[in-house]
Design a protein around this motif. Structure first.
Motif, PDB file in Angstrom:
ATOM      1  N   UNK A 198       0.825  -1.347  -0.087  1.00  0.00           N
ATOM      2  CA  UNK A 198      -0.140  -0.077   0.237  1.00  0.00           C
ATOM      3  C   UNK A 198       0.839   1.119   0.044  1.00  0.00           C
ATOM      4  N   UNK A 199       2.098   1.114   0.417  1.00  0.00           N
ATOM      5  CA  UNK A 199       2.952   2.289   0.378  1.00  0.00           C
ATOM      6  C   UNK A 199       3.343   2.877   1.856  1.00  0.00           C
ATOM      7  N   UNK A 200       3.821   3.952   1.758  1.00  0.00           N
ATOM      8  CA  UNK A 200       4.321   4.540   3.171  1.00  0.00           C
ATOM      9  C   UNK A 200       3.245   5.479   3.713  1.00  0.00           C
ATOM     10  N   UNK A 201       3.439   5.783   5.036  1.00  0.00           N
ATOM     11  CA  UNK A 201       2.543   6.577   5.766  1.00  0.00           C
ATOM     12  C   UNK A 201       3.463   7.313   6.757  1.00  0.00           C
ATOM     13  N   UNK A 202       2.831   8.291   7.244  1.00  0.00           N
ATOM     14  CA  UNK A 202       3.439   9.044   8.509  1.00  0.00           C
ATOM     15  C   UNK A 202       2.826   8.429   9.743  1.00  0.00           C
ATOM     16  N   UNK A 203       3.540   8.091  10.683  1.00  0.00           N
ATOM     17  CA  UNK A 203       2.935   7.637  12.022  1.00  0.00           C
ATOM     18  C   UNK A 203       3.909   8.308  13.412  1.00  0.00           C
ATOM     19  N   UNK A 204       3.261   8.450  14.386  1.00  0.00           N
ATOM     20  CA  UNK A 204       4.167   9.032  15.306  1.00  0.00           C
ATOM     21  C   UNK A 204       4.584   8.113  16.235  1.00  0.00           C
ATOM     22  N   UNK A 205       5.669   8.551  17.313  1.00  0.00           N
ATOM     23  CA  UNK A 205       6.142   7.376  18.084  1.00  0.00           C
ATOM     24  C   UNK A 205       5.133   6.947  19.212  1.00  0.00           C
ATOM     25  N   UNK A 206       4.038   7.953  19.455  1.00  0.00           N
ATOM     26  CA  UNK A 206       3.078   7.526  20.557  1.00  0.00           C
ATOM     27  C   UNK A 206       2.536   6.396  20.090  1.00  0.00           C
ATOM     28  N   UNK A 207       2.533   5.829  18.692  1.00  0.00           N
ATOM     29  CA  UNK A 207       2.148   4.516  18.207  1.00  0.00           C
ATOM     30  C   UNK A 207       3.222   3.475  18.156  1.00  0.00           C
ATOM     31  N   UNK A 208       4.274   3.895  17.535  1.00  0.00           N
ATOM     32  CA  UNK A 208       5.107   2.884  17.116  1.00  0.00           C
ATOM     33  C   UNK A 208       6.454   2.543  18.194  1.00  0.00           C
ATOM     34  N   UNK A 209       6.462   3.631  19.223  1.00  0.00           N
ATOM     35  CA  UNK A 209       7.373   3.451  20.397  1.00  0.00           C
ATOM     36  C   UNK A 209       6.623   3.159  21.890  1.00  0.00           C
TER      37      UNK A 209
ATOM     38  N   UNK B 123      -6.377  11.122   5.560  1.00  0.00           N
ATOM     39  CA  UNK B 123      -5.775  10.619   4.215  1.00  0.00           C
ATOM     40  C   UNK B 123      -5.511  12.057   3.486  1.00  0.00           C
ATOM     41  N   UNK B 124      -4.367  12.561   3.206  1.00  0.00           N
ATOM     42  CA  UNK B 124      -4.016  13.781   2.796  1.00  0.00           C
ATOM     43  C   UNK B 124      -3.502  13.334   1.375  1.00  0.00           C
ATOM     44  N   UNK B 125      -3.188  14.446   0.505  1.00  0.00           N
ATOM     45  CA  UNK B 125      -2.891  14.251  -0.684  1.00  0.00           C
ATOM     46  C   UNK B 125      -1.191  13.757  -0.762  1.00  0.00           C
ATOM     47  N   UNK B 126      -0.966  12.602  -1.593  1.00  0.00           N
ATOM     48  CA  UNK B 126       0.060  12.196  -1.560  1.00  0.00           C
ATOM     49  C   UNK B 126       1.412  13.110  -1.821  1.00  0.00           C
ATOM     50  N   UNK B 127       2.439  12.908  -1.262  1.00  0.00           N
ATOM     51  CA  UNK B 127       3.580  13.825  -1.638  1.00  0.00           C
ATOM     52  C   UNK B 127       4.373  13.069  -2.686  1.00  0.00           C
ATOM     53  N   UNK B 128       4.218  11.743  -2.826  1.00  0.00           N
ATOM     54  CA  UNK B 128       5.146  11.221  -4.140  1.00  0.00           C
ATOM     55  C   UNK B 128       4.447   9.720  -4.274  1.00  0.00           C
ATOM     56  N   UNK B 129       4.813   8.987  -5.305  1.00  0.00           N
ATOM     57  CA  UNK B 129       4.260   7.856  -5.769  1.00  0.00           C
ATOM     58  C   UNK B 129       4.241   6.833  -4.649  1.00  0.00           C
ATOM     59  N   UNK B 130       5.041   6.770  -3.780  1.00  0.00           N
ATOM     60  CA  UNK B 130       5.248   5.756  -2.634  1.00  0.00           C
ATOM     61  C   UNK B 130       4.371   6.008  -1.476  1.00  0.00           C
TER      62      UNK B 130
ATOM     63  N   UNK C 283       8.130  11.382  15.016  1.00  0.00           N
ATOM     64  CA  UNK C 283       7.276  10.649  14.021  1.00  0.00           C
ATOM     65  C   UNK C 283       8.300  10.301  12.730  1.00  0.00           C
ATOM     66  N   UNK C 284       7.774   9.568  11.965  1.00  0.00           N
ATOM     67  CA  UNK C 284       8.614   9.023  10.710  1.00  0.00           C
ATOM     68  C   UNK C 284       7.656   8.134   9.764  1.00  0.00           C
ATOM     69  N   UNK C 285       8.340   7.853   8.846  1.00  0.00           N
ATOM     70  CA  UNK C 285       7.888   7.247   7.629  1.00  0.00           C
ATOM     71  C   UNK C 285       7.743   5.744   7.862  1.00  0.00           C
ATOM     72  N   UNK C 286       6.556   5.081   7.668  1.00  0.00           N
ATOM     73  CA  UNK C 286       6.586   3.611   7.752  1.00  0.00           C
ATOM     74  C   UNK C 286       5.804   3.024   6.580  1.00  0.00           C
ATOM     75  N   UNK C 287       5.863   1.910   6.475  1.00  0.00           N
ATOM     76  CA  UNK C 287       5.061   1.028   5.626  1.00  0.00           C
ATOM     77  C   UNK C 287       3.720   1.041   6.256  1.00  0.00           C
ATOM     78  N   UNK C 288       2.464   1.182   5.614  1.00  0.00           N
ATOM     79  CA  UNK C 288       1.162   1.154   6.138  1.00  0.00           C
ATOM     80  C   UNK C 288       1.081  -0.429   7.056  1.00  0.00           C
ATOM     81  N   UNK C 289       1.736  -1.276   6.332  1.00  0.00           N
ATOM     82  CA  UNK C 289       1.468  -2.802   6.863  1.00  0.00           C
ATOM     83  C   UNK C 289       2.321  -2.685   8.386  1.00  0.00           C
TER      84      UNK C 289
END
Length: 93
Positions: free
Chosen positions: A1-12, A22-29, A51-57
Motif C-alpha cells: 500500500x505504500x508509506x505513511x506517517x506515524x508518530x512515536x506514540x504508536x510505534x514506540x 488521508x492527505x494528498x500524497x507527496x510522491x508515488x510511494x 514521527x517517521x515514515x513507515x510502511x502502512x503494513x
C-alpha cells in the motif's frame, strides 16, 4: 500500500491509533495516510524525532482496527470514539 506517517506514540509507546486522515500524497510511494495516537500537540509534532515514515503494513501490525479504512479516499478523516473504541468520521472545525 505504500508509506505513511506515524508518530512515536504508536510505534514506540504502543498507543492505538486515535486519529487518522488521508492527505494528498507527496510522491508515488506515499499512501497519504497519517496516523496519530490523538494526544500529540504542536510542540510534539514540531520535533521530527517524534514521527517517521513507515510502511502502512507496519502500522497495521500495531493496530489492526485501521484495516477497514485504508481504501478510503483522500480527504477521509477518522477518530476513535472514546466510549465505543471504534472509529467514526472526525468532525473538523
Amino acid at each position: 500500500m505504500g508509506g505513511c506517517l506515524a508518530t512515536d506514540r504508536i510505534t514506540v509507546d504502543g498507543c492505538k491509533v486515535g486519529y487518522m486522515y488521508r492527505d494528498k500524497p507527496i510522491n508515488i510511494d506515499d499512501s497519504a495516510w497519517r496516523f496519530f495516537a490523538g494526544d500529540e500537540d504542536e510542540d510534539y509534532m514540531a520535533d521530527s524525532d517524534n514521527h517517521g515514515v513507515y510502511a502502512v503494513n507496519t502500522i497495521v501490525n500495531y493496530d489492526r482496527d485501521i484495516i477497514g479504512f485504508l481504501n478510503e479516499p483522500i480527504g477521509s478523516e477518522y477518530e476513535r470514539d472514546d466510549y465505543t473504541g471504534k472509529f467514526k468520521k472526525a468532525i473538523t472545525h
